[in-house]
Design a protein around this motif. Structure first.
Motif, PDB file in Angstrom:
ATOM      1  N   ARG A 104       0.809  -1.218   0.000  1.00 38.05           N
ATOM      2  CA  ARG A 104       0.000   0.000   0.000  1.00 38.05           C
ATOM      3  C   ARG A 104       0.844   1.271   0.000  1.00 38.05           C
ATOM      4  NH1 ARG A 104      -2.881  -3.269  -1.383  1.00 38.05           N
ATOM      5  NH2 ARG A 104      -4.803  -4.079  -0.446  1.00 38.05           N
ATOM      6  N   THR A 105       2.160   1.125   0.215  1.00 35.99           N
ATOM      7  CA  THR A 105       3.029   2.299   0.284  1.00 35.99           C
ATOM      8  C   THR A 105       4.291   2.064  -0.541  1.00 35.99           C
ATOM      9  OG1 THR A 105       2.253   2.842   2.509  1.00 35.99           O
ATOM     10  CG2 THR A 105       4.313   3.859   1.790  1.00 35.99           C
ATOM     11  N   ILE A 106       4.625   3.023  -1.381  1.00 34.57           N
ATOM     12  CA  ILE A 106       5.849   3.005  -2.187  1.00 34.57           C
ATOM     13  C   ILE A 106       6.680   4.214  -1.786  1.00 34.57           C
ATOM     14  CG2 ILE A 106       6.794   3.197  -4.522  1.00 34.57           C
ATOM     15  CD1 ILE A 106       4.197   1.915  -5.551  1.00 34.57           C
ATOM     16  N   THR A 107       7.976   4.014  -1.628  1.00 35.07           N
ATOM     17  CA  THR A 107       8.865   5.114  -1.259  1.00 35.07           C
ATOM     18  C   THR A 107       9.811   5.433  -2.408  1.00 35.07           C
ATOM     19  OG1 THR A 107       8.788   4.497   1.080  1.00 35.07           O
ATOM     20  CG2 THR A 107      10.594   5.924   0.381  1.00 35.07           C
ATOM     21  N   VAL A 108       9.807   6.696  -2.814  1.00 32.14           N
ATOM     22  CA  VAL A 108      10.706   7.192  -3.864  1.00 32.14           C
ATOM     23  C   VAL A 108      11.824   7.973  -3.180  1.00 32.14           C
ATOM     24  CG1 VAL A 108      10.911   8.594  -5.946  1.00 32.14           C
ATOM     25  CG2 VAL A 108       8.780   7.373  -5.465  1.00 32.14           C
ATOM     26  N   SER A 109      13.060   7.598  -3.449  1.00 33.64           N
ATOM     27  CA  SER A 109      14.208   8.229  -2.775  1.00 33.64           C
ATOM     28  C   SER A 109      15.138   8.877  -3.801  1.00 33.64           C
ATOM     29  CB  SER A 109      14.981   7.199  -1.957  1.00 33.64           C
ATOM     30  OG  SER A 109      14.152   6.620  -0.963  1.00 33.64           O
ATOM     31  N   TYR A 110      15.454  10.149  -3.578  1.00 29.54           N
ATOM     32  CA  TYR A 110      16.415  10.879  -4.398  1.00 29.54           C
ATOM     33  C   TYR A 110      17.600  11.289  -3.527  1.00 29.54           C
ATOM     34  CZ  TYR A 110      13.398  11.415  -8.467  1.00 29.54           C
ATOM     35  OH  TYR A 110      12.633  11.178  -9.578  1.00 29.54           O
ATOM     36  N   THR A 111      18.786  11.152  -4.075  1.00 27.33           N
ATOM     37  CA  THR A 111      19.988  11.597  -3.385  1.00 27.33           C
ATOM     38  C   THR A 111      20.827  12.434  -4.336  1.00 27.33           C
ATOM     39  OG1 THR A 111      20.040   9.610  -1.998  1.00 27.33           O
ATOM     40  CG2 THR A 111      22.070  10.889  -2.146  1.00 27.33           C
ATOM     41  N   PHE A 112      21.220  13.626  -3.899  1.00 30.43           N
ATOM     42  CA  PHE A 112      22.095  14.481  -4.698  1.00 30.43           C
ATOM     43  C   PHE A 112      23.547  14.259  -4.295  1.00 30.43           C
ATOM     44  CE2 PHE A 112      18.735  17.054  -6.552  1.00 30.43           C
ATOM     45  CZ  PHE A 112      19.320  17.422  -7.767  1.00 30.43           C
ATOM     46  N   PHE A 113      24.390  14.084  -5.316  1.00 31.85           N
ATOM     47  CA  PHE A 113      25.833  13.930  -5.137  1.00 31.85           C
ATOM     48  C   PHE A 113      26.546  15.070  -5.847  1.00 31.85           C
ATOM     49  CE2 PHE A 113      24.032   9.734  -4.691  1.00 31.85           C
ATOM     50  CZ  PHE A 113      24.748   9.167  -3.649  1.00 31.85           C
ATOM     51  N   ARG A 114      27.834  15.208  -5.556  1.00 33.19           N
ATOM     52  CA  ARG A 114      28.624  16.221  -6.255  1.00 33.19           C
ATOM     53  C   ARG A 114      28.940  15.797  -7.676  1.00 33.19           C
ATOM     54  NH1 ARG A 114      33.293  16.612  -1.869  1.00 33.19           N
ATOM     55  NH2 ARG A 114      32.898  14.366  -2.049  1.00 33.19           N
TER      56      ARG A 114
END
Length: 203
Positions: free
Chosen positions: A170-180
């Motif tokens: 019932r739950t989906i997690t979208v993860s973004y990570t910024f790198f150099r």
């Protein structure tokens, strides 16, 4: 009495064996180099390992069934940005395109460039999460104090409700990570489950 081989025939046979051995070695080396991109392609095509599917238009809501999509944000230490999701989560109907926003702000007194990766969890939903457009895998340079909105357009395949493995999710997690840089992202292992870029969409 054993039959003696002709020296020319023996030399020819040895050349064939040597050529075959070199062929095996070169084949193994080629396979080793190809295994990473082939595995990456497999993940993108199948959604294996939490890699989102990309580039397909939403079919429109197929039912009233909904899932909750949560949004995570992270920034590599050393990148002087404040990066966060504008909404912690949204409810979306299966098959219907949705839009969410992140915000990035450069808190340094000099221009700073970042590049993001993303993935979804649980990993088994990767094949059903379709990202239409986002800001990932492109250099984003912000001037001192500059703040920008970064949208992501996506939809969730209605077949997620038919798959015995995912129908109770019932739950989906979208993860973004910024790198150099992408090199930093690769060294961190973040590229292993990341999906491909399909179009920049910032405002």
């Amino acid at each position: 009495m054993p039959q003696r081989l002709d020296p020319q025939a023996l030399a020819k046979r040895n050349r064939r064996m040597l050529g075959g051995a070199f062929g095996v070695v070169f084949g193994m080396v080629g396979l080793a180099y190809a295994s990473v991109p082939l595995y990456d392609l497999f993940c993108k095509v199948t959604g294996y390992g939490g890699t989102p599917m990309i580039g397909l238009a939403a079919p429109g809501a197929a039912s009233e069934a909904e899932v909750t999509v949560r949004f995570n944000a992270a920034t590599q230490p050393g990148l002087p940005w404040r990066f966060a999701a504008q909404q912690p989560a949204i409810r979306v109907k299966l098959g219907e395109e949705a839009l969410a926003f992140y915000t990035a702000r450069n808190s340094a007194d000099a221009p700073a460039t970042g590049i993001s990766t993303y993935n979804v969890t649980p990993e088994v939903v990767g094949r059903y999460f379709h990202k239409v457009a986002c800001f990932c895998f492109e250099d984003q340079t912000l001037t001192p104090g500059q703040s920008v909105d970064m949208p992501i357009a996506f939809w969730v395949d209605p077949r997620i409700a038919e798959d015995p493995v995912t129908r109770d999710i019932r739950t989906i997690t979208v993860s973004y990570t910024f790198f150099r840089s992408l090199n930093d992202a690769e060294r961190s292992g973040a590229l292993a489950n990341a999906g491909a870029h399909v179009g920049r969409a910032t405002r």
